[in-house]
Design an enzyme around this catalytic site. Sequence first.
Site, PDB file in Angstrom:
ATOM      1  N   HIS A  57       0.853  -1.202   0.000  1.00 46.13           N
ATOM      2  CA  HIS A  57       0.000   0.000   0.000  1.00 46.13           C
ATOM      3  C   HIS A  57       0.883   1.244   0.000  1.00 46.13           C
ATOM      4  CE1 HIS A  57      -3.872   2.130   0.916  1.00 46.13           C
ATOM      5  NE2 HIS A  57      -2.981   3.073   1.211  1.00 46.13           N
ATOM      6  N   HIS A  59       1.503   5.383  -2.186  1.00 49.10           N
ATOM      7  CA  HIS A  59       1.001   6.428  -3.088  1.00 49.10           C
ATOM      8  C   HIS A  59       2.204   7.057  -3.786  1.00 49.10           C
ATOM      9  CE1 HIS A  59      -3.264   6.520  -1.758  1.00 49.10           C
ATOM     10  NE2 HIS A  59      -2.735   6.021  -0.657  1.00 49.10           N
ATOM     11  N   GLN A 152      -9.410   9.217  -5.562  1.00 48.08           N
ATOM     12  CA  GLN A 152      -9.114   9.903  -4.308  1.00 48.08           C
ATOM     13  C   GLN A 152     -10.281  10.756  -3.810  1.00 48.08           C
ATOM     14  OE1 GLN A 152      -5.812  10.575  -2.133  1.00 48.08           O
ATOM     15  NE2 GLN A 152      -7.778  10.709  -1.110  1.00 48.08           N
ATOM     16  N   HIS A 210      -9.303   1.638  -0.046  1.00 50.42           N
ATOM     17  CA  HIS A 210      -9.177   2.366   1.200  1.00 50.42           C
ATOM     18  C   HIS A 210     -10.509   2.185   1.933  1.00 50.42           C
ATOM     19  CE1 HIS A 210      -5.806   4.180  -0.810  1.00 50.42           C
ATOM     20  NE2 HIS A 210      -5.569   5.027   0.165  1.00 50.42           N
ATOM     21  N   GLU A 213     -10.982   4.547   6.711  1.00 54.42           N
ATOM     22  CA  GLU A 213      -9.827   5.257   7.275  1.00 54.42           C
ATOM     23  C   GLU A 213     -10.354   6.428   8.087  1.00 54.42           C
ATOM     24  OE1 GLU A 213      -5.558   7.231   5.945  1.00 54.42           O
ATOM     25  OE2 GLU A 213      -7.037   6.754   4.400  1.00 54.42           O
ATOM     26  N   ASP A 309       2.526   3.402   2.849  1.00 54.31           N
ATOM     27  CA  ASP A 309       1.482   4.374   2.543  1.00 54.31           C
ATOM     28  C   ASP A 309       2.054   5.666   1.965  1.00 54.31           C
ATOM     29  OD1 ASP A 309      -1.020   5.472   2.239  1.00 54.31           O
ATOM     30  OD2 ASP A 309      -1.439   5.698   4.373  1.00 54.31           O
TER      31      ASP A 309
END
Length: 424
Positions: A57, A59, A152, A210, A213, A309
């Site tokens: 995971h 970005h 996103q 996701h 969260e 992350d």
Amino acid sequence: MLDLLIQRATLPDGRTDVSVAVQGGRIVEVTPGLQAPAHETMDAGGMLLSPPFCDPHFHMDATLSYGLPRVNQSGTLLEGIALWGELKPLLTEEALVERALAYCDWAVARGLLHIRSHVDTSDPSLLPVRALLEVKRRVAPYIDLQLVAFPQDGVLRTAGGVDSLTRALDLGVDVVGGIPHFERTMADGAASVKLLCELAAARGLPVDMHCDESDDPLSRHIETLAFEAQRLGLQGRVNGSHCTSMHSMDNYYVSKLLPLIAESGVSVVANPLINITLQGRHDTYPKRRGMTRVPELLAAGVNVAFGHDCVMDPWYGLGSGDMLEVAHMGLHVAQMTSQAGIRDCFDAVTTRAARVMGLADYGIEPGKAASFVLLQAAGVTEAIRLRAPRLKVWRAGRLLADSAPQQVRLAVPGREGAVDFMKR
């Protein structure tokens, strides 16, 4: 004659004095005390030989952008998302590629050769998608980069969100992503999970969302994700990332939720560095840690891995691509200090993470690719404790990176000499 013979290695499962024989980029034998002619023979000296680290995971489209166009002053998830929204109009494909390639250099140096990166599909230009597809092409000889189509701003919340995500998949993105807790309503969040899982099932793709969260104990999209995985026959192909709301849920509900997740074959990725940083921001005291219930999920039979992350981006200004740092934080946050718990934390950034990513050609056993990392540590516990230096990194039998053993010499009267941080 062998291409490479590594002798006197320690493996993560505790075996010692192990020899690993390599021919044609693949492991041909793993056995104690092997003697055989080889073009290169290396004495591991009892140090730990591990499969490569995996980050399930990340970005990469945002990495190394810290301070652009400003710094996240509150340190919150929502300001990070808002800051990413400010940065997106300023992005160029060239800068994205350059930063991502620089991060991949860091990754190789750290023995991190498998990365699953979420890439933002919210903007119809799909500029981050095009950039990371180019990065994936360039790093393919040394890093396995999987890309997740990640809306996103919410796939339903964003005008044209479904179309943009679908076009990203058409371009070659590997995994269907989502962010149901960021949709406008709980109902929209559940609807997005259903829609995206159906899209993945129709295309034969994995799912990585996701999920929850949040510190909100009523954010329960992991339940919907598990249900849809079972309904659509996606067992073993679905992952829920973060799941931090589970930290705040009442125990009775979780007692029903854990077996549902296990039966659905859904895996979970916690992100210890970021979960401990972003969650609990609205608490005074007592202050919640925020990371999901890792030991309980493992006990229920759920595969749990750890992700990095973020590294130097709108959400997190630290990090260096070191998955041992991730395991170190996870061990502390989850209080997994038993020998079994420490081993689980190491597995969370190696073998368990590889299972999340569906890596079949992985591991130190005959027939697998000869990809591994030699660490300056005598075992798993010491590797995490010291965030051990990576002495050598191989992929398919080819050396990608190496470094001299770390050594510090004292000039203290009466204590002169080298300092050995390893427990002898």
